[in-house]
Design a protein around this motif. Structure first.
Motif, PDB file in Angstrom:
ATOM      1  N   GLN A 161       0.819  -1.214   0.000  1.00 28.31           N
ATOM      2  CA  GLN A 161       0.000   0.000   0.000  1.00 28.31           C
ATOM      3  C   GLN A 161       0.855   1.267   0.000  1.00 28.31           C
ATOM      4  O   GLN A 161       0.490   2.274  -0.601  1.00 28.31           O
ATOM      5  CB  GLN A 161      -0.941  -0.017   1.208  1.00 28.31           C
ATOM      6  N   GLN A 187       1.825   1.755  -3.415  1.00 28.28           N
ATOM      7  CA  GLN A 187       0.660   2.237  -4.168  1.00 28.28           C
ATOM      8  C   GLN A 187       0.543   3.762  -4.063  1.00 28.28           C
ATOM      9  O   GLN A 187       0.262   4.453  -5.044  1.00 28.28           O
ATOM     10  CB  GLN A 187      -0.615   1.601  -3.613  1.00 28.28           C
ATOM     11  N   LYS A 188       0.779   4.276  -2.854  1.00 25.14           N
ATOM     12  CA  LYS A 188       0.708   5.726  -2.642  1.00 25.14           C
ATOM     13  C   LYS A 188       1.803   6.445  -3.432  1.00 25.14           C
ATOM     14  O   LYS A 188       1.578   7.512  -3.997  1.00 25.14           O
ATOM     15  CB  LYS A 188       0.834   6.041  -1.150  1.00 25.14           C
ATOM     16  N   GLU A 208       0.756   6.608  -7.033  1.00 28.44           N
ATOM     17  CA  GLU A 208      -0.264   7.643  -7.239  1.00 28.44           C
ATOM     18  C   GLU A 208       0.379   9.027  -7.312  1.00 28.44           C
ATOM     19  O   GLU A 208      -0.012   9.860  -8.128  1.00 28.44           O
ATOM     20  CB  GLU A 208      -1.291   7.586  -6.105  1.00 28.44           C
ATOM     21  N   THR A 209       1.377   9.238  -6.433  1.00 23.49           N
ATOM     22  CA  THR A 209       2.102  10.517  -6.456  1.00 23.49           C
ATOM     23  C   THR A 209       2.823  10.717  -7.791  1.00 23.49           C
ATOM     24  O   THR A 209       2.929  11.836  -8.298  1.00 23.49           O
ATOM     25  CB  THR A 209       3.131  10.564  -5.306  1.00 23.49           C
ATOM     26  N   ASN A 268      -2.033   5.185 -11.057  1.00 24.14           N
ATOM     27  CA  ASN A 268      -3.006   4.719 -10.074  1.00 24.14           C
ATOM     28  C   ASN A 268      -3.331   3.251 -10.323  1.00 24.14           C
ATOM     29  O   ASN A 268      -3.998   2.904 -11.286  1.00 24.14           O
ATOM     30  CB  ASN A 268      -4.282   5.556 -10.156  1.00 24.14           C
ATOM     31  N   GLY A 328      -4.639   1.393  -7.753  1.00 20.71           N
ATOM     32  CA  GLY A 328      -5.601   0.995  -6.723  1.00 20.71           C
ATOM     33  C   GLY A 328      -6.961   0.608  -7.252  1.00 20.71           C
ATOM     34  O   GLY A 328      -7.716  -0.101  -6.582  1.00 20.71           O
ATOM     35  N   ASP A 329      -7.302   1.064  -8.460  1.00 21.44           N
ATOM     36  CA  ASP A 329      -8.636   0.787  -9.010  1.00 21.44           C
ATOM     37  C   ASP A 329      -8.671  -0.448  -9.912  1.00 21.44           C
ATOM     38  O   ASP A 329      -9.681  -0.707 -10.555  1.00 21.44           O
ATOM     39  CB  ASP A 329      -9.122   2.007  -9.816  1.00 21.44           C
TER      40      ASP A 329
END
Length: 245
Positions: free
Chosen positions: A171, A174-175, A178-179, A183, A185-186
């Motif tokens: 996780q 994952q962050k 995203e940064t 992404n 996560g979806d």
């Protein structure tokens, strides 16, 4: 010359005898020649092979064999050291995967793939991006399948703790992604992972509700249920572990 005269001449030649000095000289030359040949043959050095020569030869062959083995070992170590730095899409990447599968759990491998993906994005390795995403998704699917099998057997505190540690690291990556503008996560794979974690939390909550709890533990159980409702499954599992501390 007539035939009779020729025959007389031949008979005269046969009666001629060599002088004694000439005969002695010729004999001496023949004997000297034979002696020189014998001397030449005697002077050829004979090759003698002793036991030490045999032993030395054996050790020399063994040294060569050991040297060959060591060279091969250094080569293998070098290759595997290099393999550790390969990314999905690189030629030696399959070797890295095989090594991981013999030493790590599917969830740990999923974390490795998340690390690979972060590195590929940070270093802008565009040729590795698609393979890295594909491998990451596949590793999450393998981890979910493994977790599902684990649930069928049951999940003790140790296994839950290992799951939490690896999921938290995934996780965190994952962050980072995203940064960096990616992404993950979806995706369906991450949704499957969340669903599996939700099932683990549900099972743990059901076990806790059938257990005699202290007042503090009952308070923590309420928090766990709240985290579950928010979809924060890894945090809920972490709170469950804290109840025994």
């Amino acid at each position: 010359m007539s035939k009779n005269d020729l025959e007389n001449k031949i008979r005269q030649l046969k009666e001629i005898k060599p002088r004694k000095e000439w005969a002695v000289l010729l004999k001496s030359q023949i004997l000297n020649s034979a002696t020189e040949k014998q001397v030449e043959m005697v002077e050829i050095p004979a090759v003698k092979i002793g036991i030490m020569d045999v032993i030395s030869g054996i050790f020399f062959q063994r040294k060569l064999a050991y040297a060959s083995v060591l060279s091969l070992m250094f080569m293998v170590v070098g290759v595997f050291g290099f393999v550790n730095y390969t990314m999905p899409g690189d030629i030696f990447y399959p070797v890295k995967k095989i090594a991981e599968q013999t030493q790590q759990t599917p969830l740990q491998i999923a974390y490795n793939r998340s690390e690979d993906l972060v590195k590929v994005v940070k270093e802008n390795k565009t040729q590795n991006l698609t393979p890295a995403i594909t491998e990451y998704k596949a590793s999450i699917s393998d981890a979910v399948k493994n977790l599902t099998d684990t649930l069928a057997i049951g999940n003790d505190k140790k296994s839950v703790e290992e799951i939490i540690n690896e999921v938290k690291k995934i996780q965190e990556n994952q962050k980072q992604l995203e940064t960096l503008g990616v992404n993950m996560g979806d995706t369906d794979e991450m949704s499957e992972l969340d669903s599996t974690l939700a099932t683990i939390v549900e099972n743990q909550i059901a076990d806790l509700e059938e257990t005699t709890l202290t007042e503090d533990q009952q308070t923590i159980l309420v928090e766990i249920k709240d985290l579950y409702e928010q979809g924060k499954y890894s945090e809920a599992l972490e709170a469950i572990l804290q109840m025994d501390n």
